[in-house]
Design an enzyme around this catalytic site. Structure first.
Site, PDB file in Angstrom:
ATOM      1  N   CYS A  90     -30.913  28.597 -22.222  1.00 34.22           N
ATOM      2  CA  CYS A  90     -31.161  30.015 -23.405  1.00 34.22           C
ATOM      3  C   CYS A  90     -32.426  30.511 -22.291  1.00 34.22           C
ATOM      4  O   CYS A  90     -33.054  31.160 -22.288  1.00 34.22           O
ATOM      5  CB  CYS A  90     -31.497  30.004 -24.792  1.00 34.22           C
ATOM      6  SG  CYS A  90     -33.209  27.860 -24.761  1.00 34.22           S
TER       7      CYS A  90
ATOM      8  N   CYS B 222     -37.051  29.769 -25.159  1.00 30.88           N
ATOM      9  CA  CYS B 222     -37.855  29.197 -26.098  1.00 30.88           C
ATOM     10  C   CYS B 222     -38.865  28.406 -25.554  1.00 30.88           C
ATOM     11  O   CYS B 222     -39.400  28.581 -24.175  1.00 30.88           O
ATOM     12  CB  CYS B 222     -36.527  27.696 -25.315  1.00 30.88           C
ATOM     13  SG  CYS B 222     -37.073  26.821 -26.488  1.00 30.88           S
TER      14      CYS B 222
ATOM     15  N   CYS C 123     -28.779  27.539 -27.968  1.00 30.48           N
ATOM     16  CA  CYS C 123     -28.174  28.767 -27.461  1.00 30.48           C
ATOM     17  C   CYS C 123     -28.164  29.807 -27.298  1.00 30.48           C
ATOM     18  O   CYS C 123     -28.873  30.104 -28.486  1.00 30.48           O
ATOM     19  CB  CYS C 123     -26.703  27.791 -27.166  1.00 30.48           C
ATOM     20  SG  CYS C 123     -26.124  28.263 -28.541  1.00 30.48           S
TER      21      CYS C 123
END
Length: 138
Positions: free
Chosen positions: A85, A89, A11
């Site tokens: 997020c 990522c 996160c």
């Protein structure tokens, strides 16, 4: 997937949702899963309300420290669970990715964070049943 699966929870701040999920998976898997968490913009410490609501359910995350998300962490994981997020990522072929839409507990009261905790616990239990179907009690 490896014999002992590796799961990474991500996160933004690595101070709430991902820490709660990692705490539950570590506790519920009893060492059968390697568990990590990270954030794209980690805070200095874990959200104290997250620590409190997890302690209410018998899971201690007080000693954890938010960590920065690295490419190596993603590469080394079988499963990557993201939580708000966005595109931060990195994506690698052969990894199992899931995005869990969960409210960020930052700035919320204990009463507001408890349902988030309970949602995370249910999702972790479902994930564990997928990862280790022969070892999970019903």
């Amino acid at each position: 997937m490896s014999e002992k699966p590796t799961v990474l929870f991500v996160c933004v701040h690595n101070a709430g949702r991902s820490q709660m999920a990692a705490g539950y998976l570590a506790a519920l898997s009893r060492g059968a899963v390697d568990v990590f968490s990270a954030g794209s913009e980690p805070k200095e410490r874990i959200n104290p309300v997250a620590i409190q609501v997890m302690a209410e359910d018998g899971v201690d995350i007080a000693g954890r420290v938010p960590k920065i998300l690295t490419t190596d962490a993603v590469k080394g994981s079988d499963v990557v669970i993201t939580m708000g997020c966005g595109d931060t990522c990195p994506i690698f072929p052969g990894k199992h990715y899931e995005d869990w839409e969960l409210t960020d507990p930052a700035g919320l009261s204990v009463d507001e964070v408890r349902p988030i905790r309970d949602d995370i616990k249910q999702r972790v239990q479902n994930l564990l049943a997928e990862l280790l179907p022969d070892t999970v009690d019903g």
